[in-house]
Motif scaffolding. Structure first.
Motif, PDB file in Angstrom:
ATOM      1  N   SER A 287       0.899  -1.172   0.208  1.00 36.71           N
ATOM      2  CA  SER A 287      -0.205  -0.057  -0.018  1.00 36.71           C
ATOM      3  C   SER A 287       1.134   1.242  -0.019  1.00 36.71           C
ATOM      4  N   LYS A 288       2.047   1.255   0.505  1.00 39.89           N
ATOM      5  CA  LYS A 288       3.025   2.297   0.607  1.00 39.89           C
ATOM      6  C   LYS A 288       3.451   2.574  -0.873  1.00 39.89           C
ATOM      7  N   LEU A 289       3.570   1.526  -1.494  1.00 43.32           N
ATOM      8  CA  LEU A 289       4.237   1.649  -2.793  1.00 43.32           C
ATOM      9  C   LEU A 289       3.065   2.186  -3.778  1.00 43.32           C
ATOM     10  N   GLU A 290       2.010   1.626  -3.400  1.00 40.05           N
ATOM     11  CA  GLU A 290       0.726   2.048  -4.301  1.00 40.05           C
ATOM     12  C   GLU A 290       0.603   3.727  -4.138  1.00 40.05           C
ATOM     13  N   GLU A 291       0.777   3.982  -2.783  1.00 41.67           N
ATOM     14  CA  GLU A 291       0.525   5.450  -2.449  1.00 41.67           C
ATOM     15  C   GLU A 291       1.716   6.349  -3.268  1.00 41.67           C
ATOM     16  N   ALA A 292       3.105   5.747  -3.081  1.00 41.70           N
ATOM     17  CA  ALA A 292       4.115   6.410  -3.668  1.00 41.70           C
ATOM     18  C   ALA A 292       3.940   6.591  -5.331  1.00 41.70           C
ATOM     19  N   TYR A 293       3.288   5.440  -5.931  1.00 43.01           N
ATOM     20  CA  TYR A 293       3.123   5.226  -7.227  1.00 43.01           C
ATOM     21  C   TYR A 293       2.028   6.437  -7.596  1.00 43.01           C
ATOM     22  N   SER A 294       1.034   6.398  -6.899  1.00 39.30           N
ATOM     23  CA  SER A 294       0.191   7.466  -7.383  1.00 39.30           C
ATOM     24  C   SER A 294       0.428   9.046  -7.164  1.00 39.30           C
TER      25      SER A 294
END
Ligand SMILES: [Fe+2]
Length: 302
Positions: free
Chosen positions: A132-139
């Motif tokens: 979820s951290k990666l997804e957040e960073a990606y968005s």
């Protein structure tokens, strides 16, 4: 007799004369092994009770020689061993040692299984958190990219006020067309930022030409026709925008091969460039230009 042997061997013993007493004693204390006389107190029932409530507690059955079949039956149900009377001291002690060892191993195993479960659970949790951290960073990164694209697209319009909102409208229409052609999310994204950037090369075109309130001379037109190549050069160093390079370079190609800068024909022209050419032309026709008034939508469509 058992008590005598076991006392000497250093075991602490509790004795029960019937099943009910045995259950009570089992509830009150923790044991390492149960020795159970089949005949006297219904070994089968006790075995079931123990297996159900104290899974790892080993049970040794005590039998007369006539009960051997029953004893084997009980071992199938989970008794660890059986001893036939008369009991031999050495056999008894060895059976006890094995039983205690087995209990220890079983407990160790279940402890390991628990730890493993905990570890697995922790791992899953960590993976979920990281994801979820990666997804957040990606968005966030994606948002930053689009902000950058909008800023760049604003830079073109600052120089060429007659095209105000042009890139945005072309981008919206291009995406709508591509949606109807079942393009993937990823392709739609390329098209969206690519079309916002398609005229970025106009940054390298003389302002006097962009703002000239009359038809362009051939020389001026030749100069303005360089903007797709200049745009490609500007964008090329930006790794994430690379998929949009053909769109930027070839958005003024014509399906009949009479476009520029490469004179590509038909399907030689990149699909994104082919799509964007339509709303690009449509929006140019329906906007006022320094040298002419806008066409109506109906005229532009025809
Ligand atoms: Fe253009």
């Amino acid at each position: 007799m058992l008590q005598v042997h076991l006392d000497k061997a250093g075991y602490y013993i509790s004795e029960a004369k019937d099943a009910e007493t045995a259950y009570k004693i089992l509830e009150g204390k923790s044991f390492e092994v149960v020795i159970c006389n089949i005949r006297k107190i219904g070994g089968g029932k006790i075995l079931e009770h123990i297996k159900e409530r104290y899974g790892t507690l080993p049970v040794i059955m005590l039998t007369g020689s006539a009960d051997v079949d029953t004893a084997i039956e009980l071992m199938k149900k989970g008794a660890i061993d059986y001893l036939t009377k008369p009991i031999k001291k050495d056999e008894l002690l060895i059976a006890l040692e094995i039983a205690v060892e087995q209990k220890r191993l079983l407990e160790e195993k279940s402890e390991l299984e628990n730890k493993n479960r905990e570890y697995q659970h922790g791992l899953e949790q960590r993976i979920t958190e990281r994801t979820s951290k990666l997804e957040e960073a990606y968005s966030q990164l994606k948002q930053a990219t689009f902000d950058m694209v909008k800023a760049l697209s604003g830079a073109i319009e600052a120089k060429d006020p007659f095209t105000k909102g042009h890139s945005y409208r072309v981008s919206q229409l291009s995406v709508e067309i591509a949606k109807r052609l079942d393009f993937s999310e990823e392709q739609l994204e390329i098209l969206e930022y690519g079309s916002l950037l398609h005229d970025i090369g106009k940054i390298g075109i003389k302002e006097t030409i962009l703002k000239k309130p009359a038809r362009l001379t051939i020389k001026e037109y030749t100069h303005i026709k360089r903007h797709p190549i200049i745009g490609e050069e500007i964008i090329r160093p930006v790794e994430i925008f690379r998929p949009a390079l053909p769109l930027i370079r070839n958005h003024h190609e014509h399906f009949d091969g009479r476009g520029y800068p490469d004179g590509l024909k038909g399907k030689e022209i990149n699909i994104f460039a082919r799509i964007i050419a339509v709303p690009d032309s449509f929006d140019a026709m329906t906007s006022d230009r320094p040298y002419r008034k806008a066409l109506t939508v109906k005229e532009a469509l025809s």
